[in-house]
Write an enzyme that holds these catalytic residues in place. Structure first.
Site, PDB file in Angstrom:
ATOM      1  N   GLN A 188       1.135  -1.352  -0.406  1.00 33.36           N
ATOM      2  CA  GLN A 188      -0.539   0.122  -0.160  1.00 33.36           C
ATOM      3  C   GLN A 188       1.105   1.137  -0.226  1.00 33.36           C
ATOM      4  OE1 GLN A 188      -3.059   0.065  -0.130  1.00 33.36           O
ATOM      5  NE2 GLN A 188      -3.551  -2.103  -0.430  1.00 33.36           N
ATOM      6  N   SER A 208       3.878  -4.153  -5.498  1.00 33.95           N
ATOM      7  CA  SER A 208       2.318  -5.217  -5.879  1.00 33.95           C
ATOM      8  C   SER A 208       2.177  -3.994  -7.757  1.00 33.95           C
ATOM      9  CB  SER A 208       1.595  -5.460  -5.615  1.00 33.95           C
ATOM     10  OG  SER A 208       0.434  -6.179  -6.362  1.00 33.95           O
ATOM     11  N   CYS A 339      -9.772  -8.848  -0.577  1.00 35.47           N
ATOM     12  CA  CYS A 339      -8.456 -10.181   0.103  1.00 35.47           C
ATOM     13  C   CYS A 339      -9.427 -11.375   0.481  1.00 35.47           C
ATOM     14  CB  CYS A 339      -7.637 -10.442  -0.382  1.00 35.47           C
ATOM     15  SG  CYS A 339      -6.219  -8.531  -0.639  1.00 35.47           S
TER      16      CYS A 339
HETATM   17  N1  PMP Z   1       0.107  -7.032   1.216  1.00 36.76           N
HETATM   18  C1  PMP Z   1      -1.351  -6.012   1.275  1.00 36.76           C
HETATM   19  C2  PMP Z   1      -1.182  -4.500   2.713  1.00 36.76           C
HETATM   20  C3  PMP Z   1      -2.128  -5.540   0.445  1.00 36.76           C
HETATM   21  O1  PMP Z   1      -3.158  -4.622   0.775  1.00 36.76           O
HETATM   22  C4  PMP Z   1      -3.196  -6.421  -0.276  1.00 36.76           C
HETATM   23  C5  PMP Z   1      -3.694  -6.443  -1.827  1.00 36.76           C
HETATM   24  N2  PMP Z   1      -5.096  -6.420  -1.555  1.00 36.76           N
HETATM   25  C6  PMP Z   1      -1.557  -7.454  -0.627  1.00 36.76           C
HETATM   26  C7  PMP Z   1      -0.666  -7.354  -0.155  1.00 36.76           C
HETATM   27  C8  PMP Z   1      -1.444  -8.746  -2.101  1.00 36.76           C
HETATM   28  O2  PMP Z   1      -1.199  -8.368  -3.265  1.00 36.76           O
HETATM   29  P1  PMP Z   1      -1.115  -8.653  -4.540  1.00 36.76           P
HETATM   30  O3  PMP Z   1      -2.515  -8.600  -4.824  1.00 36.76           O
HETATM   31  O4  PMP Z   1      -0.808  -7.966  -5.442  1.00 36.76           O
HETATM   32  O5  PMP Z   1      -1.000 -10.212  -4.861  1.00 36.76           O
END
Ligand code: PMP
Length: 395
Positions: A188, A208, A339
């Site tokens: 983030q 990411s 997620c």
């Molecule tokens: N870590 C954090 C703090 C996130 O906000 C997210 C995405 N919501 C992720 C990891 C996972 O990232 P990715 O979608 O690229 O796998």
């Protein structure tokens, strides 16, 4: 002018910037070679693009190109950092320190290390007293938790629900002092905050592209190659790409896009931070005007640098957050991590800062971004006001 529906869920993902799409397209069409094809110009051209992108991402983070590993995103990077470091360094010890408010992409790999590989995992609590620093860890508590068998400390840079920014440079310094590797999930933070991996003593860092207006399915892991150099066990074996640490044909178009997206985000970082914190504060003050029982979740919005400028998380008193979202289909916001939205459990982050289950269920997260306008904010407030009136009338 506002077009409905309004998107205010930038912590979940962001729209790919049209400028990024433009730069990326040729790598899907004309420059489509496999960067691993060493015998022809299609491969060389793709490899050249990957090299230039690696250089660019490294420059953006104050790292060296050899420190950057390309992955499919932050979930993979987190898994590689945690399991890769822990399983490769078992002889040094089997203790890891992290934080209660981490994303599931940290908590779940840690849980596996605990259950399957018998690691001892300490999850630090976060502060909920000082309104300016809600959600941060206590450095003394971290120092006290470090043991001779601690192999890794993993602390997220900025929280995806309440926007808390951890004191990363201080944590890095402490880990360096105690000779413990330091990983940060900066998903983030990258593209939203200035980051210098050297000044902050970061040894490993996950990021990411889809959080900073790049495409989904591409990300990276920074792994320091000089100084206290982390040794990693690869999680994926195959063609030996990325120094054998992450096999698989490189996603050339995604990598080019991510590098460009990060350059754009950093170029615009200062102006965007100011614009978004003003918009976010306007949203909050409009909401507090309408709803007297509104409760802010997370650090104060006063610009002391402890909260992401695009984040707002509020508790709407006695209103059920899910019901509010359902009755406001023209506004895309969220009840927490995208997620974990298949998981009906109340947010572990809000619980960690002392919110009750009822308060947690009444809480919603707003993530503003590059494409959010003042008109969007005003219309969002009108939509929410109408929905809440409807919901309250039903009771
Ligand atoms: N870590 C954090 C703090 C996130 O906000 C997210 C995405 N919501 C992720 C990891 C996972 O990232 P990715 O979608 O690229 O796998």
């Amino acid at each position: 002018m506002t077009t409905l529906p309004i998107y205010m869920d930038d912590h979940a993902t962001t729209r790919v910037d049209p400028r990024v799409v433009e730069v990326m397209l040729p790598y899907l069409t004309s420059v489509f070679g496999n960067p691993g094809s060493v015998n022809h110009s299609f491969g060389w051209d793709a490899q050249q693009a990957v090299d230039a992108s690696r250089q660019s991402v490294a420059t953006s983070l104050h790292a060296q190109p050899k420190d950057i590993l390309f992955t499919s995103g932050a979930t993979e990077s987190n898994n590689l950092a945690l399991r890769g470091v822990c399983l490769r360094n078992e002889h040094k010890g089997k203790h890891v320190i992290s934080v209660l408010t981490e994303h599931h992409a940290i908590l779940d790999p840690l849980d596996r290390l605990k259950r399957r590989d018998e690691f001892d995992v300490t999850l630090l609590p976060v502060s909920n007293h000082d309104p300016n620093t809600i959600g941060t860890i206590d450095l003394q508590q971290l120092e006290d938790a470090i043991r001779p068998d601690t192999v890794l400390v993993s602390v997220m840079f900025a929280n995806n629900e309440i926007g808390t920014i951890q004191p990363i440079a201080e944590i890095g310094e402490l880990c360096r002092k105690h000779n413990v590797l330091f990983h940060t999930d900066a998903t983030q933070a990258v593209g939203r905050l200035p980051i210098d991996v050297n000044a902050m003593h970061i040894d490993l860092m996950s990021f990411s592209a889809h959080k900073f207006y790049g495409p989904k399915g591409v990300g990276g892991l920074y792994v320091r190659r000089d100084g206290p150099r982390p040794k990693l066990l690869p999680l994926v074996d195959g063609g030996g790409q990325e120094g054998g640490l992450r096999a698989g044909t490189l996603n050339t178009a995604g990598i080019v896009a991510m590098a460009h997206a990060l350059e754009l985000a950093l170029d615009e970082l200062q102006t965007e931070s100011t614009r978004l914190s003003q918009l976010r504060n306007h949203l909050y003050s409009q909401l507090t005007n309408k709803f007297s029982d509104l409760l802010l979740n997370g650090p104060n919005l006063n610009g002391l640098g402890h909260r992401l400028h695009n984040n707002l998380n509020v508790c709407f008193g006695d209103v059920d957050g899910e019901a509010l979202m359902m009755s406001t289909p023209d506004l895309a916001i969220s009840s927490g991590s995208a997620c974990s939205s298949t998981n009906p459990e109340p947010s572990h982050v809000l619980r960690s800062i002392g919110r009750s289950d009822d308060e947690t269920r009444a809480s919603l997260r707003f993530g503003l971004g590059r494409f959010t306008t003042l008109a969007d904010v005003d219309v969002a407030v009108q939509l929410l006001t109408a929905s809440i009136q409807r919901l309250r009338a039903m009771h």
